[in-house]
Design an enzyme around this catalytic site. Sequence first.
Site, PDB file in Angstrom:
ATOM      1  N   ASP A 149      32.186  -7.340  22.835  1.00 20.11           N
ATOM      2  CA  ASP A 149      32.289  -6.116  23.625  1.00 20.11           C
ATOM      3  C   ASP A 149      32.588  -5.125  22.680  1.00 20.11           C
ATOM      4  OD1 ASP A 149      32.631  -4.713  25.815  1.00 20.11           O
ATOM      5  OD2 ASP A 149      34.777  -5.350  26.339  1.00 20.11           O
ATOM      6  N   HIS A 150      33.059  -3.824  23.210  1.00 21.91           N
ATOM      7  CA  HIS A 150      32.884  -2.564  22.298  1.00 21.91           C
ATOM      8  C   HIS A 150      33.318  -2.687  20.945  1.00 21.91           C
ATOM      9  CE1 HIS A 150      33.065   0.010  25.905  1.00 21.91           C
ATOM     10  NE2 HIS A 150      33.686  -1.112  26.536  1.00 21.91           N
ATOM     11  N   GLU A 222      41.995   1.505  26.037  1.00 22.67           N
ATOM     12  CA  GLU A 222      41.898   0.241  26.247  1.00 22.67           C
ATOM     13  C   GLU A 222      41.850  -0.439  24.668  1.00 22.67           C
ATOM     14  OE1 GLU A 222      40.140  -3.311  28.916  1.00 22.67           O
ATOM     15  OE2 GLU A 222      38.825  -1.774  28.053  1.00 22.67           O
ATOM     16  N   HIS A 267      39.152   3.483  31.452  1.00 20.90           N
ATOM     17  CA  HIS A 267      40.145   2.515  31.294  1.00 20.90           C
ATOM     18  C   HIS A 267      41.498   2.812  31.910  1.00 20.90           C
ATOM     19  CE1 HIS A 267      37.162   1.634  27.902  1.00 20.90           C
ATOM     20  NE2 HIS A 267      37.142   0.488  28.472  1.00 20.90           N
ATOM     21  N   ASN A 328      31.603  -6.123  34.007  1.00 27.17           N
ATOM     22  CA  ASN A 328      32.605  -6.404  33.327  1.00 27.17           C
ATOM     23  C   ASN A 328      33.940  -6.364  33.954  1.00 27.17           C
ATOM     24  OD1 ASN A 328      30.964  -6.484  31.341  1.00 27.17           O
ATOM     25  ND2 ASN A 328      31.996  -5.468  29.599  1.00 27.17           N
TER      26      ASN A 328
END
Length: 401
Positions: A149-150, A222, A267, A328
């Site tokens: 992810d990110h 997040e 988020h 997601n």
Amino acid sequence: MAITRVVAGLLCLAVASAASPLAPTTLSNLNLRGGGKYFPKMPDSVKPGVVTGQALKDLLATAKEHGYAIPAVNCIGTGSINQVLEAAKKFNCPVMVQFSNGGSQFFAGKSLPNDKDKLQACVLGAVAGAKYVREVAEAYGVPVVLHSDHCAKKLLPWFDGMLAADEEYFKKHGEPLFSSHMLDLSEEPLNENIEICVKYLKRMAKINCLLEMELGITGGEEDGVNNEGVDNASMYSQPDEIWQVVKAFNEVPNSMFTIAAAFGNCHGVYKVGNVKLAPEILGNAQKYIKEKMNSKEDKPVNFVFHGGSGSEKKAIEEALGNGVIKMNIDTDIQWAAWDGVRKFEAEKHDYLQSQIGNPEGEDKPNKKYYDPRTWMRKSEESAVLRLEETFKDLKTTGMLG
């Protein structure tokens, strides 16, 4: 107070270079290849276990053809991986297992050294998690996309470490360890974002690994990234920005990539009405890209709702109608996992206050109640139940046939 959770929603557009030695996947040649070798509703390239390269392209094309989205769930350990695979098997659908930077570090152990210029614990955890998924995914009998992810600019050492592991795995097995990775350089100027992504995409293309990049900023906070004070305009991507990325990435031979474009997502947890999702941006972008690419398809791009915990079902439905093939989910599964433990503790409270002694007698042992396998399993069962709701929302249930 009524609240709704809205977690990171982004669009993703998957485009492969016409020069790619991987066969370009269109709806027509997808049908010509047939299906049913492993799953009645999947092309023959898609089999149980981790899917990469051509099989990944075919899986995404199948999702678009049938109008559903593949759920992508963040995992932090073997238990959370198991619950995702269990749910996919139980509800007969493909799934994505993904690791964040923080989740990767947690997987390896928070006590390990993790220098800022190396992020060695994050690398170790991600690689260990990927290898674990590789070991067990096939046993669950479902296709699995293995994703990270990110990854912001400051976290590039983590990305470098995972990519090095992919390249080493490719030398031995002819495919990358991971199916795909995400670069989140949305806080950087667009030209720099594209430039850095292209540099990595050239390496990834050589090993048939897909790149997901982020365009526009997801609000909220997040996993240590706080965008609560960002300019509202940056939370809504423009079609021409998406097109700039497509043009640059398409110049990379053998490239496979997705583009995460913001459409107002955040988020965190917010009061109803405080977050303004605009899934119609997907439809507008589809029309714009169709014209720019001179495509015969009404929905020539694969979009991803990057995040989605707590999103209104109406917004999810509209996003699916505009070509979303992945969503997601993290926050709602985190809550479900905790809720399973919370309910178990409430029910068995008097059996969890000491090793010996409970309402059945002062000499009665309580081991079977406080055994971690007992309450951790309750957590997994609760998460599986919540994932069923997500799979239904995304119209993914039963899509393996």
